[in-house]
Design an enzyme around this catalytic site. Structure first.
Site, short mmCIF file in Angstrom:
data_model
loop_
_atom_site.label_atom_id
_atom_site.label_comp_id
_atom_site.label_asym_id
_atom_site.label_seq_id
_atom_site.Cartn_x
_atom_site.Cartn_y
_atom_site.Cartn_z
N TYR A 1 0.81 -1.22 0.00
CA TYR A 1 0.00 0.00 0.00
C TYR A 1 0.84 1.27 0.00
CZ TYR A 1 -3.62 3.43 0.93
OH TYR A 1 -4.44 4.52 0.83
N TYR B 1 10.16 -11.51 0.00
CA TYR B 1 8.95 -11.97 -0.70
C TYR B 1 8.47 -10.84 -1.60
CZ TYR B 1 4.08 -13.71 -1.15
OH TYR B 1 2.86 -14.14 -1.61
N LYS C 1 11.44 -15.27 -2.33
CA LYS C 1 10.28 -15.84 -2.99
C LYS C 1 9.87 -14.86 -4.07
CE LYS C 1 5.41 -17.12 -2.28
NZ LYS C 1 4.30 -17.20 -1.31
N ARG D 1 -0.01 -7.96 -5.47
CA ARG D 1 -0.72 -7.76 -4.22
C ARG D 1 -0.26 -6.51 -3.47
NH1 ARG D 1 -3.92 -11.45 -1.51
NH2 ARG D 1 -4.24 -13.45 -2.53
#
EC number: 4.3.3.7
Length: 292
Positions: free
Chosen positions: A107, A133, A161, A138
């Site tokens: 965000y 990650y 990841k 997202r």
């Protein structure tokens, strides 16, 4: 422990939305028996966003207790405030987990320098191995290979990841890190190709319901038997894709219930139950995979 098929495990809940210890034990036993390499507890698929910090820590500790040394446990400890991520990480310093999976801040969309300073600060406040990650679909920000290269030089940061699904990232990152830096796919559909390019494994959603197949596919890939691995992957491909027919973890939680791995597919708002059409789509993919 940071290679092969690592499951991004769901957090099973009872009908009231409380964590269900009995279902979690059943899931963990299933992964131990199926050859899953490790468990990521309370990551995205584990509904980290709808658990408060005490619940988050409780689920990780419950997972450790139920695993009982049979399978390594990695804790999801990301947050979009650096101090919050440090605090959450430090809860597990002496817990017995083998490492942390730390998502990029979401965000607030920091710059590459902000991302570097964020992860560096977390790593400097713990001795736990840190896995970066990157999932820009997202979070709204992309951890670029150049920044990964800088972070790979920071003590305790041991891998990433990479969930963009962009296979060019594998070689871009490999050129900037040491050979022992762990490269994990975060995208089941492209994970086998990721491994063929030099990746070490996958943090998998599909493994929640196809644990043995994912473990075997990754084992074959690690041994260089890509033709045999691809046979498994093609059978699982509809499942890789259809587990995202609705927002994760809605479909995979329902699939776990359908296979009898958990008692309910209860989610917390704002996540809502799978639709009728979603249910039929996932059921067809489970049948194609030979799981139903």
């Amino acid at each position: 422990m940071f290679t092969g098929s690592i499951v991004a495990i769901v957090t099973p809940m009872d009908e009231k939305g409380n964590v269900c210890r009995a279902s979690l034990k059943k899931l963990i036993d299933y992964h131990v028996a199926s050859g899953t390499s490790a468990i990521v507890s309370v990551g995205t698929t584990g509904e980290s966003a709808t658990l408060n910090h005490d619940e988050h820590a409780d689920v990780v500790m419950m997972t450790l207790d139920l695993a009982d040394g049979r399978i390594p446990v990695i804790a999801g400890t990301g947050a979009n405030a650096t101090a919050e991520a440090i605090s959450l990480t430090q809860r597990f310093n002496d817990s017995g987990i083998v490492g942390c999976l730390t998502v990029t801040p979401y965000y607030n969309r920091p710059s590459q320098e902000g991302l570097y300073q964020h992860f560096k600060a977390i790593a400097e406040h713990t001795d736990l191995p840190q896995i970066l990650y990157n999932v820009p679909s997202r979070t709204g920000c992309d951890l670029l290979p150049e920044t990964v290269g800088r972070l790979a030089k920071v003590k305790n940061i041991i891998g990433i990841k990479e969930a963009t699904g962009n296979l060019t990232r594998v070689n871009q990152i490999k050129e900037l890190v040491s050979d022992d830096f762990v490269l994990l796919s975060g995208d089941d559909a492209s994970a086998l190709d990721f491994m063929q390019l030099g990746g070490h494994g996958v943090i998998s959603v599909t493994a929640n319901v196809a644990a043995r197949d994912m473990a075997q596919m990754c084992k074959l890939a690690a041994e260089g038997h890509f033709a045999e691995a691809r046979v498994i992957n093609q059978r699982l491909m509809p499942l890789h894709n259809k587990l995202f027919v609705e927002p994760n973890p809605i479909p995979v939680k329902w699939a776990c219930k359908e296979l009898g791995l958990v008692a309910t597919d209860t989610l917390r708002l704002p996540m809502t139950p799978i639709t009728d059409s979603g249910r039929e789509t996932v059921r067809a993919a489970l049948k194609h995979a030979g799981l139903l």
